[in-house]
Design an enzyme around this catalytic site. Structure first.
Site, PDB file in Angstrom:
ATOM      1  N   LYS A  40       0.831  -1.209   0.000  1.00  8.83           N
ATOM      2  CA  LYS A  40       0.000   0.000   0.000  1.00  8.83           C
ATOM      3  C   LYS A  40       0.864   1.256   0.000  1.00  8.83           C
ATOM      4  O   LYS A  40       0.563   2.244  -0.682  1.00  8.83           O
ATOM      5  CB  LYS A  40      -0.934   0.006   1.212  1.00  8.83           C
ATOM      6  CG  LYS A  40      -2.022  -1.050   1.193  1.00  8.83           C
ATOM      7  CD  LYS A  40      -2.858  -0.978   2.451  1.00  8.83           C
ATOM      8  CE  LYS A  40      -3.925  -2.069   2.464  1.00  8.83           C
ATOM      9  NZ  LYS A  40      -4.686  -2.062   3.740  1.00  8.83           N
ATOM     10  N   CYS A 273     -54.137   1.893  14.212  1.00  7.44           N
ATOM     11  CA  CYS A 273     -53.575   1.383  12.952  1.00  7.44           C
ATOM     12  C   CYS A 273     -52.340   0.517  13.131  1.00  7.44           C
ATOM     13  O   CYS A 273     -52.325  -0.646  12.726  1.00  7.44           O
ATOM     14  CB  CYS A 273     -53.242   2.557  12.024  1.00  7.44           C
ATOM     15  SG  CYS A 273     -54.679   3.508  11.508  1.00  7.44           S
TER      16      CYS A 273
END
Length: 447
Positions: A40, A273
């Site tokens: 890297k 609901c």
């Protein structure tokens, strides 16, 4: 006079670190990338992207060409020669399922040595996904001990979560959904504000612990959304319904469905609901032989929330409890599946005396229709119906006077005044004030 941009060291050149290195250099910062992986180090140092990410290679090659990007394996040197250190090391899962802090601890030791060798203020910015408290309880004490320096005077600490989506990370950096800065001091917050100013001039400044938790909550919410959509798909398919068409309609509602609405910790859901519809969908799934753990366990989670509220009352030891708010939400006399009814029923069964006030409900409020509607739903309303009228009081003070504990389930100015001035324990289920009330005996179910 033009202010020189702070130099930045980035510890950990994985996905987040590589993107941060490239994007910070594109904003004109000198960036030193640090890693132990020589591959890297060499790739990024040569301006090559170590991962497949749109636009990353171009930014890295340009940053190297401009002399803004360099790489090393010497973190101590990198700290000495920069003003800010971004920590993006790995935080893998430990053997016990928790977070492995070894990479953070190792980085903190080297950062501490580097800061010890500096005379200027240095800001350390954690960017890893970590449990709340890690920055201040794991990383910071190591830096303080090894550097011998004073937090807030010689160095600052911040937590700055990243919200980069793989594949479009470069674009997300330059157009972030939000920029969150948790800092220990205004100086460190100011450093990060200046860094991010070109891409976001309105960052959210908060505590380090909040910033740490936001990162986890964001990702859990995204996972919940994916799971929810997938369960909708599994439910729709055997019913012959086009799940994509359903969700295309669903996401067009930005007032309720895709909005901050419902997304504040409070009391359990209730009403005519939500409980009924959740049970109905779970029943349909059962009939189809479908396993929808998220949807089918919503009731289980809601019941656990109600049980927690009941237990909080029990812990007060109160034998006379006042309830402020009976309907499932303010401005209605609808008692259908109001979650506080389950709490009241449990307390009454244990011999607790309960008095109730609700501005929309009086002893004359008819309950017969509601009882018929919830015959197989609200056990609390069924159990309390014969004696509920006798518990109702016309005035708030008739409830608060003599109460050994108060439970608040609705927001109103009257209830806020009563709760904040009560001399008995208060269980605030709706967060009556923007800030947490910090007095003994005043508690919330989720704060």
């Amino acid at each position: 006079m033009h202010e020189e941009k702070p130099a930045v060291s980035v510890v950990g050149l994985g996905y987040v670190g590589a993107v941060s290195t490239a994007c910070l250099s594109s904003l004109g910062h000198r960036v030193v990338g640090v890693d132990l992986d020589q591959v890297k180090i060499d790739q990024i140092g040569a301006g090559l992207s170590p991962i497949h990410e749109d636009g990353l290679g171009d930014l890295l090659s340009h940053g190297v060409a401009e002399g803004l990007i360099s790489t090393t394996d010497d973190l101590i040197h990198a700290v000495r020669t920069t003003d800010v250190t971004f920590v993006s090391v790995g935080t893998p899962t430990a053997a016990d399922g928790g977070c492995d802090y070894s990479y953070i601890e190792s980085a903190a030791r080297s950062i501490g040595v580097g800061i010890a060798q500096k005379k200027t203020f240095h800001t350390v910015v954690m960017r890893c996904s970590i449990p709340p408290g890690t920055t201040m309880k794991v990383m910071t004490p190591i830096i303080e001990k090894i550097s011998g320096k004073v937090l807030g005077t010689d160095f600052g600490v911040a937590f700055n979560p990243e919200f980069l989506r793989e594949g479009v990370a470069v674009a997300d950096f330059h157009e972030p959904p939000k920029t969150v800065i948790g800092a220990t001091c205004a100086r460190s917050a100011g450093v990060l504000k200046r860094i991010y100013a070109p891409v976001d001039d309105r960052p959210i400044i908060t505590s380090i612990e909040t910033a740490e938790m936001v990162k986890y909550v964001d990702n859990v919410w995204h996972a919940a959304k994916v799971t929810f959509a997938n369960e909708v798909g599994r439910l729709c398919k055997p019913l012959g319904v086009d799940s994509h068409e359903v969700m295309d309609v669903f996401v067009q509602d930005t007032k309720l469905n895709l909005s901050p609405y419902y997304l504040k910790p409070g009391f359990a859901y209730g009403g005519s609901c939500l409980p009924k519809e959740v049970r109905a969908v779970a029943h349909i799934a059962d009939g189809l032989g479908l396993d929808l753990p998220l949807i089918q366990n919503l009731c289980t989670s809601n019941d656990a929330h109600i049980a927690e509220a009941t237990e909080m009352v029990r812990k007060t030891g109160a034998k006379r409890v006042g309830i402020l708010g009976l309907a499932f939400k303010p401005g209605t006399d609808d008692l259908r599946e109001s979650p506080i009814l389950e709490v009241i029923a449990a307390l009454r069964a244990e011999g607790v005396e309960v008095t109730i006030h609700d501005p929309a409900i009086t002893p004359d409020t008819p309950l017969e229709g509601q009882l018929a509607y919830v015959k197989h739903g609200s056990k609390g309303l069924q159990a309390l119906a014969p004696e509920l009228k006798g518990m109702l009081r016309a005035d708030v003070t008739d409830v608060t006077t003599g109460a050994e504990a108060l439970i608040v389930t609705q927001k109103s100015a009257d209830y806020r005044f009563a709760a904040l001035n009560a001399e008995c324990p208060v269980i605030d289920l709706v967060r009556l004030t923007p800030e947490r009330v910090s007095r003994d005996g005043y508690d919330g179910i989720g704060w």
